[in-house]
Write a protein that holds these residues in place. Structure first.
Motif, PDB file in Angstrom:
ATOM      1  N   ARG A 281      10.847   1.848   0.455  1.00  0.00           N
ATOM      2  CA  ARG A 281      11.282   1.003  -0.670  1.00  0.00           C
ATOM      3  C   ARG A 281      12.201  -0.116  -0.187  1.00  0.00           C
ATOM      4  O   ARG A 281      12.104  -1.251  -0.664  1.00  0.00           O
ATOM      5  CB  ARG A 281      11.993   1.861  -1.714  1.00  0.00           C
ATOM      6  N   TRP A 292       3.402  -0.075  -0.236  1.00  0.00           N
ATOM      7  CA  TRP A 292       3.414   1.372  -0.008  1.00  0.00           C
ATOM      8  C   TRP A 292       2.299   2.029  -0.810  1.00  0.00           C
ATOM      9  O   TRP A 292       2.238   1.894  -2.033  1.00  0.00           O
ATOM     10  CB  TRP A 292       4.780   1.923  -0.407  1.00  0.00           C
ATOM     11  N   ASP A 323       3.080   1.306  -4.486  1.00  0.00           N
ATOM     12  CA  ASP A 323       4.495   0.950  -4.642  1.00  0.00           C
ATOM     13  C   ASP A 323       5.185   1.840  -5.668  1.00  0.00           C
ATOM     14  O   ASP A 323       6.018   1.391  -6.461  1.00  0.00           O
ATOM     15  CB  ASP A 323       4.626  -0.525  -5.041  1.00  0.00           C
ATOM     16  N   GLY A 324       4.813   3.132  -5.647  1.00  0.00           N
ATOM     17  CA  GLY A 324       5.443   4.104  -6.534  1.00  0.00           C
ATOM     18  C   GLY A 324       4.885   4.149  -7.933  1.00  0.00           C
ATOM     19  O   GLY A 324       5.370   4.930  -8.759  1.00  0.00           O
TER      20      GLY A 324
END
Length: 342
Positions: A281, A292, A323-324
């Motif tokens: 992050r 990610w 990205d989560g």
């Protein structure tokens, strides 16, 4: 794969039952039988409890057993061989790790890779943590067929040696399949013990990790070996948390760095998982703009699980996230992409 909890006899038995009923059921009848029988076998449970907790996973134990000649068949014969040769089998368990290198996961990861490529308009620099032999670093090289429930199919066919050799098949349910393969400008992997497919012992281990009933995956290992010989990835040996920063510094400036992993973080303690997430992050909000992509069991990443309160934590499969942000449910070996509720 859910989080690994094998502490104590009760936790170990529960873990093997879950593997039998959720992960192996319908995929590998042999492993489902072995795992269910192990859960109820006092003698075998006692042997497994002699191993460190992180060395008790069914796929690791069964792969090591097969390397030492345990017959792939009825549990009674397998059990007798396992007990008789336990000293050699346990030695291999201690030396090896679960390093499944399933190219089929590329089909589901490509949902995120294609989105990143469309957004960045630059070649991707892929960094896989838990890369094993590096077969997952070639999403630009494998032909993929996405098939909807109504039978309509989308086929993505790259040029190169695998165009007619091996096709990855992925069912899609409620998800729009990718329409492109990403352009990859740089590829690297991090693993505690990278495997070398030109080494007979390493290749034997990778093949032993293929579950009975899924022998088609052996053809993918052979095909992937051709890719690696032609265009070897950069493989870095070491702990993913210690090596990630070093590898990110080597990414070419004209590419978009993408850190990804599939069925890897479950093997790390919770504090090490969080350290990794914090690193990624932090890199993502920096000038490097790291993207990610995660493909893990629902309970492995709590921040992602919190966004999916209605999902069953014990259900088979993984959650793909970018990205989560969750994108889809995925088959553990890339078999399907399924829309998330809502």
């Amino acid at each position: 794969m859910r989080e690994i909890h094998t502490e104590g006899a009760a936790g170990l038995r529960d873990f093997y039952r879950h593997f039998a009923q959720t992960e192996a059921s319908g995929v590998s009848p042999i492993y489902a039988q072995w795992a269910a029988a192990t859960a109820d076998d006092d003698d075998v449970v006692e042997l497994l409890l002699q191993l460190p907790a992180q060395k008790r996973q069914p796929n690791l134990v069964f792969a090591a057993a097969r390397v030492h000649g345990v017959p792939v068949g009825d549990w009674s014969a397998a059990r007798a061989h396992l007990i008789e040769h336990w000293e050699a089998i346990s030695s291999t368990i201690m030396q090896r790790r679960t390093q499944t290198n399933e190219a089929g996961r590329i089909a589901v990861l490509n949902l995120a890779f294609a989105q990143i490529a469309q957004q960045s308009l630059r070649p991707l620099a892929l960094i896989e943590v838990g890369a094993s032999a590096g077969l997952g670093l070639y999403p630009d090289a494998w032909p993929i067929r996405y098939t909807r429930e109504d039978g309509e199919a989308v086929r993505l066919a790259p040029g190169g040696p695998l165009d007619k050799a091996v096709e990855l098949a992925c069912r899609v349910d409620g998800v729009e399949p990718p329409r492109m393969l990403p352009e990859v400008g740089w590829r690297a992997g991090i693993d505690l013990n990278p495997l070398d497919l030109t080494d007979d012992t390493d290749r034997q281990w990778l093949e032993a990790l293929v579950w009975p009933g899924m022998e088609y995956r052996l053809e993918r290992i052979a095909a992937g070996a051709k890719l690696i010989r032609r265009d070897p990835p950069r493989l870095f040996a070491g702990d993913l948390n210690e090596k990630l920063g070093e590898v990110l510094q080597q990414v070419p400036a004209e590419t978009t760095p993408v850190v990804f992993h599939s069925a890897v973080l479950a093997y790390l303690p919770a504090e090490q998982r969080q350290r990794f997430v914090d690193q990624v992050r932090s890199a993502g909000v920096s000038s490097a703009g790291v993207r990610w992509v995660s493909n893990e069991g629902l309970t492995v990443l709590p921040d992602i699980a919190a966004q999916l309160p209605d999902e069953d934590p014990d259900a088979e499969g993984f959650v793909l996230a970018l990205d989560g942000e969750p994108l889809a449910r995925t088959g553990p070996h890339g078999q399907y992409l399924r829309a998330l509720p809502g």
